[in-house]
Write an enzyme that holds these catalytic residues in place. Structure first.
Site, mmCIF file in Angstrom:
data_model
loop_
_atom_site.group_PDB
_atom_site.id
_atom_site.type_symbol
_atom_site.label_atom_id
_atom_site.label_comp_id
_atom_site.label_asym_id
_atom_site.label_seq_id
_atom_site.Cartn_x
_atom_site.Cartn_y
_atom_site.Cartn_z
ATOM 1 N N GLN A 103 0.857 -1.197 0.000
ATOM 2 C CA GLN A 103 0.000 0.000 0.000
ATOM 3 C C GLN A 103 0.884 1.236 0.000
ATOM 4 O OE1 GLN A 103 -3.483 -0.694 2.980
ATOM 5 N NE2 GLN A 103 -1.878 -2.119 3.549
ATOM 6 N N HIS A 121 -1.419 1.242 -4.373
ATOM 7 C CA HIS A 121 -1.874 2.632 -4.250
ATOM 8 C C HIS A 121 -1.028 3.599 -5.073
ATOM 9 C CE1 HIS A 121 -4.017 1.661 -0.142
ATOM 10 N NE2 HIS A 121 -4.588 1.093 -1.184
ATOM 11 N N GLY A 192 2.838 -4.253 9.049
ATOM 12 C CA GLY A 192 2.757 -2.803 9.236
ATOM 13 C C GLY A 192 1.540 -2.141 8.639
ATOM 14 N N THR A 193 0.390 -2.787 8.758
ATOM 15 C CA THR A 193 -0.835 -2.136 8.296
ATOM 16 C C THR A 193 -1.936 -2.311 9.332
ATOM 17 O OG1 THR A 193 -2.579 -2.129 6.585
ATOM 18 C CG2 THR A 193 -1.344 -4.184 6.838
HETATM 19 N N1 APR Z 1 6.866 -1.913 12.039
HETATM 20 C C1 APR Z 1 5.689 -2.520 11.757
HETATM 21 N N2 APR Z 1 4.494 -1.918 11.915
HETATM 22 C C2 APR Z 1 4.491 -0.656 12.383
HETATM 23 C C3 APR Z 1 5.679 0.037 12.694
HETATM 24 C C4 APR Z 1 6.910 -0.645 12.506
HETATM 25 N N3 APR Z 1 8.086 -0.072 12.763
HETATM 26 N N4 APR Z 1 5.335 1.290 13.133
HETATM 27 C C5 APR Z 1 3.986 1.356 13.076
HETATM 28 N N5 APR Z 1 3.468 0.187 12.629
HETATM 29 C C6 APR Z 1 2.083 -0.179 12.383
HETATM 30 C C7 APR Z 1 1.044 0.519 13.226
HETATM 31 O O1 APR Z 1 0.853 -0.169 14.465
HETATM 32 C C8 APR Z 1 -0.178 0.448 12.324
HETATM 33 O O2 APR Z 1 -0.888 -0.762 12.536
HETATM 34 O O3 APR Z 1 1.797 0.201 11.049
HETATM 35 C C9 APR Z 1 0.408 0.427 10.902
HETATM 36 C C10 APR Z 1 0.228 1.693 10.113
HETATM 37 O O4 APR Z 1 -1.123 1.827 9.801
HETATM 38 P P1 APR Z 1 -1.700 3.000 8.882
HETATM 39 O O5 APR Z 1 -1.046 4.283 9.250
HETATM 40 O O6 APR Z 1 -3.188 2.915 8.965
HETATM 41 O O7 APR Z 1 -1.177 2.603 7.435
HETATM 42 P P2 APR Z 1 -1.820 1.624 6.357
HETATM 43 O O8 APR Z 1 -2.541 0.509 7.008
HETATM 44 O O9 APR Z 1 -0.739 1.307 5.406
HETATM 45 O O10 APR Z 1 -2.867 2.585 5.663
HETATM 46 C C11 APR Z 1 -3.536 2.153 4.500
HETATM 47 O O11 APR Z 1 -4.535 4.306 4.218
HETATM 48 O O12 APR Z 1 -4.488 6.645 4.199
HETATM 49 C C12 APR Z 1 -4.380 5.489 3.454
HETATM 50 O O13 APR Z 1 -3.503 5.363 1.315
HETATM 51 C C13 APR Z 1 -3.117 5.357 2.662
HETATM 52 O O14 APR Z 1 -1.993 3.321 1.957
HETATM 53 C C14 APR Z 1 -2.563 4.003 3.060
HETATM 54 C C15 APR Z 1 -3.807 3.288 3.573
#
Ligand code: APR
Length: 251
Positions: A103, A121, A192-193
């Site tokens: 993503q 994305h 990490g999502t």
């Molecule tokens: N290692 C692994 N995971 C981590 C770390 C790390 N060092 N630091 C933070 N995280 C985790 C958090 O706990 C959280 O669950 O990464 C996740 C980040 O989540 P989001 O910020 O929601 O990102 P994501 O899930 O990729 O968002 C999806 O939303 O706004 C849109 O287009 C944007 O692609 C993005 C989509």
């Protein structure tokens, strides 16, 4: 040992022919790129998505959106892959077929040497025409002025980042390929999502429905955690290095 994978899962991992790795913003966090939803540090804690990451926001104030993306681009240009990206690239040599569906829009998996990366994305470093959606080259952007610069393809078109905004559909090819990889994999990692944004969030569930085991890497619980067969509670860099070592038998 920290991040120990239980023996049954490890055996499934060692015999896996096809792996799918879904990555989100947490994968890039240790490269200095902020996540979206982490409290305090997340991008959406400081900005409202509907004012910056929607077609309506761009139509209302294209200059503001373009400038905001230019700032983010600068951060991405300076970022380098970390040991977790490198571990995933190395896993390609241990699992016969490994696909990454990301993503993230920063290109860090490709920079680390991963060969099969699906950008769900888009990519923030690319631009496209706001009307025709045709790619706009960096050569064109160097020679024109404007914030945003005009599109070469359409008199009303402007350059915009080649990313998927809220309310837009994902590139069909990317989604089809990722869904096929999900149906076909023996193991799926979610790294990490928050697993909140669709359709990406449904890929690990699709993989599980088709018989894959599901491993989650995240410092905290997410919407997916209850479905995971294994959970490595920690940052992507150390957890993925630990996966690599256990798979190699060097842990
Ligand atoms: N290692 C692994 N995971 C981590 C770390 C790390 N060092 N630091 C933070 N995280 C985790 C958090 O706990 C959280 O669950 O990464 C996740 C980040 O989540 P989001 O910020 O929601 O990102 P994501 O899930 O990729 O968002 C999806 O939303 O706004 C849109 O287009 C944007 O692609 C993005 C989509």
């Amino acid at each position: 040992m920290e991040y120990e994978i239980d023996q049954t899962l490890l055996e499934r991992l060692r015999s896996a022919q096809h792996a799918l790795v879904l990555t989100g913003a947490g994968m890039s966090a240790e490269s200095g790129i902020p996540t979206f939803r982490d409290a305090q540090t997340g991008i959406w804690a400081r900005y409202r998505p509907e004012e910056l990451a929607t077609p309506e926001a761009f139509a209302a104030d294209p200059g503001r959106v373009w400038r905001w993306y230019e700032e983010r681009r600068e951060k991405v240009r300076q970022a380098r892959p970390h040991a977790g990206h490198e571990a995933l690239a190395a896993l390609e040599h241990l699992i016969p077929s490994l696909t990454i569906a990301t993503q993230n829009v920063d290109g860090l998996h490709q920079q680390a040497g991963s060969a099969r990366v699906i950008e769900l994305h888009g990519n923030i470093l690319r631009s496209k025409c706001s009307v025709t959606h045709r790619p706009i080259s960096s050569e064109w952007l160097k020679d024109v002025t404007g914030c945003p610069p005009p599109s070469p393809y359409n008199a009303k078109g402007l350059a915009r980042p080649d990313v998927v905004w809220f309310g837009e559909v994902l590139p069909q090819d990317a989604l089809d390929t990722a869904m096929a990889a999900a149906r076909n994999c023996d193991i799926c990692f979610s790294v990490g999502t928050t697993s909140l944004v669709q359709p990406a969030a449904s890929l690990p569930l699709l993989a599980k429905q088709h018989g894959a085991i599901l491993l989650e890497i995240n410092p905290v619980d997410t919407a997916l955690s209850a479905q995971a067969d294994g959970r490595l509670r920690g940052p992507a860099s150390s957890a993925l290095q630990a996966v690599l070592q256990q798979l190699r038998g060097t842990a």
